[in-house]
Design an enzyme around this catalytic site. Structure first.
Site, PDB file in Angstrom:
ATOM      1  N   LYS A   1       0.832  -1.208   0.000  1.00 56.64           N
ATOM      2  CA  LYS A   1       0.000   0.000   0.000  1.00 56.64           C
ATOM      3  C   LYS A   1       0.870   1.263   0.000  1.00 56.64           C
ATOM      4  O   LYS A   1       0.650   2.186  -0.775  1.00 56.64           O
ATOM      5  CB  LYS A   1      -0.923   0.030   1.242  1.00 56.64           C
ATOM      6  CG  LYS A   1      -1.837  -1.179   1.371  1.00 56.64           C
ATOM      7  CD  LYS A   1      -2.798  -1.034   2.545  1.00 56.64           C
ATOM      8  CE  LYS A   1      -2.133  -0.991   3.906  1.00 56.64           C
ATOM      9  NZ  LYS A   1      -1.506  -2.242   4.335  1.00 56.64           N
TER      10      LYS A   1
ATOM     11  N   ARG B   1      -9.252   1.004   9.136  1.00 57.78           N
ATOM     12  CA  ARG B   1      -8.871  -0.351   9.528  1.00 57.78           C
ATOM     13  C   ARG B   1      -9.967  -1.038  10.331  1.00 57.78           C
ATOM     14  O   ARG B   1      -9.795  -2.199  10.710  1.00 57.78           O
ATOM     15  CB  ARG B   1      -7.616  -0.305  10.384  1.00 57.78           C
ATOM     16  CG  ARG B   1      -6.305  -0.566   9.611  1.00 57.78           C
ATOM     17  CD  ARG B   1      -5.183  -0.403  10.600  1.00 57.78           C
ATOM     18  NE  ARG B   1      -3.966  -1.074  10.322  1.00 57.78           N
ATOM     19  CZ  ARG B   1      -2.908  -0.510   9.725  1.00 57.78           C
ATOM     20  NH1 ARG B   1      -2.991   0.700   9.237  1.00 57.78           N
ATOM     21  NH2 ARG B   1      -1.789  -1.178   9.601  1.00 57.78           N
TER      22      ARG B   1
ATOM     23  N   ARG C   1      12.314  -5.654   4.964  1.00 56.43           N
ATOM     24  CA  ARG C   1      12.285  -4.316   4.368  1.00 56.43           C
ATOM     25  C   ARG C   1      12.980  -3.257   5.230  1.00 56.43           C
ATOM     26  O   ARG C   1      13.026  -3.355   6.452  1.00 56.43           O
ATOM     27  CB  ARG C   1      10.857  -3.902   4.029  1.00 56.43           C
ATOM     28  CG  ARG C   1       9.965  -3.658   5.204  1.00 56.43           C
ATOM     29  CD  ARG C   1       8.528  -3.416   4.758  1.00 56.43           C
ATOM     30  NE  ARG C   1       7.665  -3.100   5.874  1.00 56.43           N
ATOM     31  CZ  ARG C   1       6.374  -2.835   5.781  1.00 56.43           C
ATOM     32  NH1 ARG C   1       5.770  -2.857   4.600  1.00 56.43           N
ATOM     33  NH2 ARG C   1       5.673  -2.553   6.856  1.00 56.43           N
TER      34      ARG C   1
ATOM     35  N   ARG D   1      11.600  -0.518  10.627  1.00 55.23           N
ATOM     36  CA  ARG D   1      10.532  -0.251  11.590  1.00 55.23           C
ATOM     37  C   ARG D   1      10.619  -1.238  12.748  1.00 55.23           C
ATOM     38  O   ARG D   1      10.806  -2.433  12.514  1.00 55.23           O
ATOM     39  CB  ARG D   1       9.175  -0.376  10.894  1.00 55.23           C
ATOM     40  CG  ARG D   1       8.870   0.810  10.011  1.00 55.23           C
ATOM     41  CD  ARG D   1       7.632   0.626   9.179  1.00 55.23           C
ATOM     42  NE  ARG D   1       6.508   0.027   9.903  1.00 55.23           N
ATOM     43  CZ  ARG D   1       5.287  -0.078   9.403  1.00 55.23           C
ATOM     44  NH1 ARG D   1       5.033   0.404   8.187  1.00 55.23           N
ATOM     45  NH2 ARG D   1       4.327  -0.639  10.082  1.00 55.23           N
TER      46      ARG D   1
ATOM     47  N   ARG E   1      -0.130  -8.250  13.605  1.00 53.75           N
ATOM     48  CA  ARG E   1      -0.712  -7.267  12.685  1.00 53.75           C
ATOM     49  C   ARG E   1      -1.605  -7.959  11.652  1.00 53.75           C
ATOM     50  O   ARG E   1      -2.661  -7.456  11.283  1.00 53.75           O
ATOM     51  CB  ARG E   1       0.405  -6.468  11.999  1.00 53.75           C
ATOM     52  CG  ARG E   1       1.066  -5.480  12.973  1.00 53.75           C
ATOM     53  CD  ARG E   1       2.445  -5.029  12.523  1.00 53.75           C
ATOM     54  NE  ARG E   1       2.449  -4.276  11.293  1.00 53.75           N
ATOM     55  CZ  ARG E   1       3.556  -4.082  10.553  1.00 53.75           C
ATOM     56  NH1 ARG E   1       4.718  -4.574  10.931  1.00 53.75           N
ATOM     57  NH2 ARG E   1       3.477  -3.385   9.444  1.00 53.75           N
TER      58      ARG E   1
HETATM   59  P1  AMP Z   1       1.091   0.800   9.098  1.00 50.24           P
HETATM   60  O1  AMP Z   1       2.247   1.705   8.846  1.00 50.24           O
HETATM   61  O2  AMP Z   1      -0.135   1.180   8.331  1.00 50.24           O
HETATM   62  O3  AMP Z   1       1.449  -0.662   8.939  1.00 50.24           O
HETATM   63  O4  AMP Z   1       0.688   0.986  10.646  1.00 50.24           O
HETATM   64  C1  AMP Z   1       1.602   0.680  11.683  1.00 50.24           C
HETATM   65  C2  AMP Z   1       0.862   0.555  12.998  1.00 50.24           C
HETATM   66  O5  AMP Z   1       0.239   1.811  13.313  1.00 50.24           O
HETATM   67  C3  AMP Z   1      -0.268  -0.450  13.017  1.00 50.24           C
HETATM   68  O6  AMP Z   1       0.186  -1.767  13.284  1.00 50.24           O
HETATM   69  C4  AMP Z   1      -1.153   0.107  14.136  1.00 50.24           C
HETATM   70  O7  AMP Z   1      -0.606  -0.156  15.411  1.00 50.24           O
HETATM   71  C5  AMP Z   1      -1.039   1.609  13.892  1.00 50.24           C
HETATM   72  N1  AMP Z   1      -2.063   2.093  12.935  1.00 50.24           N
HETATM   73  C6  AMP Z   1      -1.834   2.655  11.708  1.00 50.24           C
HETATM   74  N2  AMP Z   1      -2.988   2.997  11.112  1.00 50.24           N
HETATM   75  C7  AMP Z   1      -3.981   2.635  11.980  1.00 50.24           C
HETATM   76  C8  AMP Z   1      -5.402   2.708  11.928  1.00 50.24           C
HETATM   77  N3  AMP Z   1      -6.053   3.208  10.854  1.00 50.24           N
HETATM   78  N4  AMP Z   1      -6.092   2.240  13.012  1.00 50.24           N
HETATM   79  C9  AMP Z   1      -5.469   1.755  14.098  1.00 50.24           C
HETATM   80  N5  AMP Z   1      -4.125   1.630  14.194  1.00 50.24           N
HETATM   81  C10 AMP Z   1      -3.387   2.072  13.151  1.00 50.24           C
END
Ligand code: AMP
Length: 223
Positions: free
Chosen positions: A22, A96, A135, A169, A180
Site C-alpha cells: 500500500k 482499519r 524491508r 521499523r 498485525r
Molecule cells: P502501518 O504503517 O499502516 O502498517 O501501521 C503501523 C501501525 O500503526 C499499526 O500496526 C497500528 O498499530 C497503527 N495504525 C496505523 N494505522 C492505523 C489505523 N487506521 N487504526 C489503528 N491503528 C493504526
C-alpha cells in the site's frame, strides 16, 4: 465545499494486509499523479518520534502490532483531509475498522466528497512475512529497499539520494507481523463487504511486481 476539485479528482482507499504494498503504491501515485498519501501509520510514527501525547499513547500499541484507537486515527485523518482536497487522497492504512470506515464517510461527506474506489491488494500472507521482515528504508529520503528483493545498487548508499543511513521499523519483526496480520483478518477484512455492497471494490493481484501492480491501479483510476 468541493469547488476547488477538478472533475477527475479521486479519493481512493488502498486496502490490504501489512506488507501488501500500500505504501509503495501510494508514494508512487503521489509522485506521478499529484494525489496526496494519507497514511495513519506514517502520522503515528511521526507523533511517536516527536513524543507528542498521541505518540506516547500509540507507541506501545504499535510495538505490539495492535490497533491504535479509532478516535485517535480518525482525528489524525480529519486534521489532514483538507490538504488532499484539490488533488485527491490515497488513504493508506485507514480505515482499519468498521468504525473508522463510518468516520471516513462522515468526514468526506462534510466536505462534499465521497470515495471513488476501494482498491484491494490481494496477497499471500506467508509471502508477506518475508516481505515485511526484510524491508528497510533510507533514513534521509525514505526510499524503500529489501534485503532480498531490492538492495541498493551500491551497498550502503541510497540509490535515490546518496544517503548512507538506513532504518527498519521496530514493528517489522515476525512476532509483531503475525499480530498485525491477525488484526487485519479480525477487524479490517470485515469492512470489505461493506464497500462491496456499494460497488466500490476493485481487486488487484498484489503478488505481481511493483510496476505491474502500479499499471493495474492506473488502469482503474483512468477507467
Ligand atoms: P502501518 O504503517 O499502516 O502498517 O501501521 C503501523 C501501525 O500503526 C499499526 O500496526 C497500528 O498499530 C497503527 N495504525 C496505523 N494505522 C492505523 C489505523 N487506521 N487504526 C489503528 N491503528 C493504526
Amino acid at each position: 465545499m468541493a469547488s476547488n476539485r477538478g472533475a477527475s479528482t479521486l479519493d481512493i482507499i488502498l486496502l490490504g494486509p501489512p506488507g501488501a504494498g500500500k505504501g509503495t503504491q501510494a508514494q508512487r501515485l503521489q509522485a506521478k499523479r499529484g494525489m496526496i498519501q494519507l497514511s495513519t501509520g506514517d502520522m503515528l510514527r511521526e507523533a511517536v518520534a516527536k513524543g507528542t501525547p498521541v505518540g506516547i499513547k500509540a507507541k506501545v500499541v504499535m510495538e505490539a502490532g495492535e490497533l491504535v484507537s479509532d478516535a485517535i486515527v480518525s482525528a489524525l485523518i480529519g486534521e489532514r483531509l483538507d490538504t488532499a482536497a484539490a488533488h485527491g487522497a490515497i488513504f493508506d492504512g485507514f480505515p482499519r475498522t468498521e468504525h473508522q470506515a463510518d468516520a471516513l464517510e462522515i468526514l468526506l461527506g462534510e466536505r462534499g466528497r465521497k470515495l471513488d474506489h476501494v482498491i484491494e491488494l490481494v496477497v499471500d500472507e506467508e509471502a508477506l512475512v518475508e516481505r515485511i521482515t526484510g524491508r528497510f528504508t533510507c533514513a534521509t529520503c525514505g526510499a524503500p529497499y529489501h534485503d532480498r528483493f531490492h538492495v541498493p545498487q551500491v551497498a550502503g548508499t541510497c540509490d535515490a539520494c546518496g544517503g548512507h543511513e538506513f532504518k527498519r521499523r521496530p514493528d517489522d519483526n515476525e512476532q509483531t507481523v503475525r499480530t498485525r496480520m491477525a488484526e487485519y483478518r479480525a477487524k479490517t477484512a470485515p469492512i470489505l463487504p461493506l464497500y462491496e455492497a456499494k460497488g466500490l471494490v476493485r481487486r488487484v493481484d498484489g503478488m505481481l511486481t511493483v510496476e505491474q501492480v502500479a499499471a493495474a491501479i492506473d488502469a482503474i483510476l483512468d477507467g
